[in-house]
Design a protein around this motif. Structure first.
Motif, PDB file in Angstrom:
ATOM      1  N   ALA A  11       0.837  -1.210   0.000  1.00 44.88           N
ATOM      2  CA  ALA A  11       0.000   0.000   0.000  1.00 44.88           C
ATOM      3  C   ALA A  11       0.865   1.250   0.000  1.00 44.88           C
ATOM      4  CB  ALA A  11      -0.931  -0.009   1.207  1.00 44.88           C
ATOM      5  N   ILE A  12       1.923   1.234   0.784  1.00 45.73           N
ATOM      6  CA  ILE A  12       2.829   2.383   0.847  1.00 45.73           C
ATOM      7  C   ILE A  12       3.464   2.635  -0.512  1.00 45.73           C
ATOM      8  CG2 ILE A  12       5.023   3.198   1.818  1.00 45.73           C
ATOM      9  CD1 ILE A  12       4.152   1.708   4.446  1.00 45.73           C
ATOM     10  N   GLU A  13       3.888   1.567  -1.155  1.00 45.80           N
ATOM     11  CA  GLU A  13       4.561   1.704  -2.445  1.00 45.80           C
ATOM     12  C   GLU A  13       3.614   2.096  -3.576  1.00 45.80           C
ATOM     13  OE1 GLU A  13       6.426  -2.076  -2.996  1.00 45.80           O
ATOM     14  OE2 GLU A  13       8.043  -1.651  -1.590  1.00 45.80           O
ATOM     15  N   SER A  14       2.361   1.655  -3.503  1.00 44.62           N
ATOM     16  CA  SER A  14       1.475   1.832  -4.647  1.00 44.62           C
ATOM     17  C   SER A  14       0.538   3.039  -4.540  1.00 44.62           C
ATOM     18  CB  SER A  14       0.631   0.568  -4.852  1.00 44.62           C
ATOM     19  OG  SER A  14      -0.217   0.351  -3.745  1.00 44.62           O
ATOM     20  N   ASN A  15       0.459   3.661  -3.381  1.00 43.77           N
ATOM     21  CA  ASN A  15      -0.463   4.779  -3.206  1.00 43.77           C
ATOM     22  C   ASN A  15       0.327   6.032  -2.856  1.00 43.77           C
ATOM     23  OD1 ASN A  15      -2.227   6.670  -1.695  1.00 43.77           O
ATOM     24  ND2 ASN A  15      -3.772   5.106  -2.092  1.00 43.77           N
ATOM     25  N   VAL A  16       0.244   7.036  -3.685  1.00 42.63           N
ATOM     26  CA  VAL A  16       1.025   8.264  -3.508  1.00 42.63           C
ATOM     27  C   VAL A  16       0.725   8.928  -2.164  1.00 42.63           C
ATOM     28  CG1 VAL A  16       1.435  10.579  -4.418  1.00 42.63           C
ATOM     29  CG2 VAL A  16       1.228   8.656  -5.981  1.00 42.63           C
ATOM     30  N   ASP A  17      -0.538   9.003  -1.794  1.00 41.76           N
ATOM     31  CA  ASP A  17      -0.906   9.669  -0.537  1.00 41.76           C
ATOM     32  C   ASP A  17      -0.394   8.897   0.677  1.00 41.76           C
ATOM     33  OD1 ASP A  17      -2.266  11.773  -1.824  1.00 41.76           O
ATOM     34  OD2 ASP A  17      -4.072  10.547  -1.984  1.00 41.76           O
ATOM     35  N   VAL A  18      -0.533   7.577   0.650  1.00 44.18           N
ATOM     36  CA  VAL A  18      -0.051   6.743   1.750  1.00 44.18           C
ATOM     37  C   VAL A  18       1.470   6.847   1.836  1.00 44.18           C
ATOM     38  CG1 VAL A  18       0.115   4.378   2.640  1.00 44.18           C
ATOM     39  CG2 VAL A  18      -2.030   5.179   1.617  1.00 44.18           C
ATOM     40  N   ASN A  19       2.140   6.815   0.689  1.00 46.36           N
ATOM     41  CA  ASN A  19       3.594   6.918   0.652  1.00 46.36           C
ATOM     42  C   ASN A  19       4.052   8.262   1.211  1.00 46.36           C
ATOM     43  OD1 ASN A  19       6.330   7.396  -0.430  1.00 46.36           O
ATOM     44  ND2 ASN A  19       5.988   5.442  -1.457  1.00 46.36           N
ATOM     45  N   ASP A  20       3.365   9.327   0.847  1.00 47.20           N
ATOM     46  CA  ASP A  20       3.705  10.664   1.339  1.00 47.20           C
ATOM     47  C   ASP A  20       3.575  10.733   2.863  1.00 47.20           C
ATOM     48  OD1 ASP A  20       4.380  13.463   1.050  1.00 47.20           O
ATOM     49  OD2 ASP A  20       2.251  13.896   1.365  1.00 47.20           O
ATOM     50  N   CYS A  21       2.487  10.212   3.388  1.00 50.76           N
ATOM     51  CA  CYS A  21       2.289  10.218   4.846  1.00 50.76           C
ATOM     52  C   CYS A  21       3.336   9.367   5.550  1.00 50.76           C
ATOM     53  CB  CYS A  21       0.893   9.720   5.196  1.00 50.76           C
ATOM     54  SG  CYS A  21      -0.400  10.913   4.798  1.00 50.76           S
ATOM     55  N   TYR A  22       3.650   8.221   4.989  1.00 50.72           N
ATOM     56  CA  TYR A  22       4.670   7.341   5.568  1.00 50.72           C
ATOM     57  C   TYR A  22       6.016   8.066   5.648  1.00 50.72           C
ATOM     58  CZ  TYR A  22       7.814   3.346   6.132  1.00 50.72           C
ATOM     59  OH  TYR A  22       8.777   2.489   6.579  1.00 50.72           O
ATOM     60  N   LYS A  23       6.370   8.760   4.571  1.00 51.46           N
ATOM     61  CA  LYS A  23       7.633   9.503   4.552  1.00 51.46           C
ATOM     62  C   LYS A  23       7.626  10.619   5.596  1.00 51.46           C
ATOM     63  CE  LYS A  23       8.920   8.586  -0.216  1.00 51.46           C
ATOM     64  NZ  LYS A  23       9.133   9.143  -1.561  1.00 51.46           N
ATOM     65  N   LYS A  24       6.502  11.314   5.742  1.00 56.65           N
ATOM     66  CA  LYS A  24       6.408  12.383   6.747  1.00 56.65           C
ATOM     67  C   LYS A  24       6.578  11.834   8.158  1.00 56.65           C
ATOM     68  CE  LYS A  24       3.366  15.387   4.058  1.00 56.65           C
ATOM     69  NZ  LYS A  24       2.000  15.929   3.945  1.00 56.65           N
ATOM     70  N   ILE A  25       5.926  10.718   8.434  1.00 54.43           N
ATOM     71  CA  ILE A  25       6.030  10.105   9.762  1.00 54.43           C
ATOM     72  C   ILE A  25       7.463   9.629  10.012  1.00 54.43           C
ATOM     73  CG2 ILE A  25       5.294   8.139  11.179  1.00 54.43           C
ATOM     74  CD1 ILE A  25       2.520   8.445   9.735  1.00 54.43           C
ATOM     75  N   THR A  26       8.053   8.989   9.010  1.00 54.51           N
ATOM     76  CA  THR A  26       9.430   8.512   9.143  1.00 54.51           C
ATOM     77  C   THR A  26      10.395   9.675   9.363  1.00 54.51           C
ATOM     78  OG1 THR A  26       8.941   6.615   7.742  1.00 54.51           O
ATOM     79  CG2 THR A  26      11.259   7.194   7.993  1.00 54.51           C
ATOM     80  N   ASP A  27      10.229  10.743   8.594  1.00 53.77           N
ATOM     81  CA  ASP A  27      11.089  11.922   8.747  1.00 53.77           C
ATOM     82  C   ASP A  27      10.913  12.562  10.124  1.00 53.77           C
ATOM     83  OD1 ASP A  27      12.110  11.558   6.212  1.00 53.77           O
ATOM     84  OD2 ASP A  27      10.860  13.111   5.287  1.00 53.77           O
ATOM     85  N   ALA A  28       9.667  12.619  10.610  1.00 55.53           N
ATOM     86  CA  ALA A  28       9.406  13.194  11.931  1.00 55.53           C
ATOM     87  C   ALA A  28      10.074  12.361  13.018  1.00 55.53           C
ATOM     88  CB  ALA A  28       7.908  13.298  12.180  1.00 55.53           C
ATOM     89  N   CYS A  29      10.046  11.053  12.884  1.00 54.38           N
ATOM     90  CA  CYS A  29      10.698  10.178  13.873  1.00 54.38           C
ATOM     91  C   CYS A  29      12.217  10.376  13.855  1.00 54.38           C
ATOM     92  CB  CYS A  29      10.350   8.717  13.604  1.00 54.38           C
ATOM     93  SG  CYS A  29       8.635   8.308  13.978  1.00 54.38           S
ATOM     94  N   LYS A  30      12.777  10.479  12.663  1.00 50.44           N
ATOM     95  CA  LYS A  30      14.221  10.712  12.553  1.00 50.44           C
ATOM     96  C   LYS A  30      14.598  12.061  13.158  1.00 50.44           C
ATOM     97  CE  LYS A  30      14.877   7.855   8.452  1.00 50.44           C
ATOM     98  NZ  LYS A  30      15.154   7.834   7.008  1.00 50.44           N
ATOM     99  N   GLU A  31      13.775  13.074  12.914  1.00 47.53           N
ATOM    100  CA  GLU A  31      14.031  14.403  13.476  1.00 47.53           C
ATOM    101  C   GLU A  31      13.930  14.378  14.998  1.00 47.53           C
ATOM    102  OE1 GLU A  31      12.283  18.962  13.311  1.00 47.53           O
ATOM    103  OE2 GLU A  31      11.522  17.482  11.904  1.00 47.53           O
ATOM    104  N   LEU A  32      12.919  13.706  15.516  1.00 49.90           N
ATOM    105  CA  LEU A  32      12.756  13.588  16.962  1.00 49.90           C
ATOM    106  C   LEU A  32      13.973  12.917  17.588  1.00 49.90           C
ATOM    107  CD1 LEU A  32      10.935  13.843  19.477  1.00 49.90           C
ATOM    108  CD2 LEU A  32       9.990  11.602  18.882  1.00 49.90           C
TER     109      LEU A  32
END
Length: 56
Positions: A11-32
């Motif tokens: 789902a993450i790979e095939s859906n642009v919106d899901v992929n975008d949210c996943y990247k935002k969450i991952t980036d936020a965790c890395k920043e934290l």
């Protein structure tokens, strides 16, 4: 409904919106982690807490 890791990654790979949210969450965790120096377990616990408090 429960999803397997394989289904979620598809789902993450095939859906642009899901992929975008996943990247935002991952980036936020890395920043934290970067800004606080907290261990991965603390970031995981924070996500569990946030998930439990999220509402529409």
């Amino acid at each position: 409904m429960t999803f397997t890791d394989k289904q979620l990654f598809r789902a993450i790979e095939s859906n642009v919106d899901v992929n975008d949210c996943y990247k935002k969450i991952t980036d936020a965790c890395k920043e934290l982690k970067s800004k606080t120096g907290c261990p991965n377990d603390d970031v995981d616990r924070f996500l569990e807490f946030a998930i439990g408090k999220w509402s529409d």
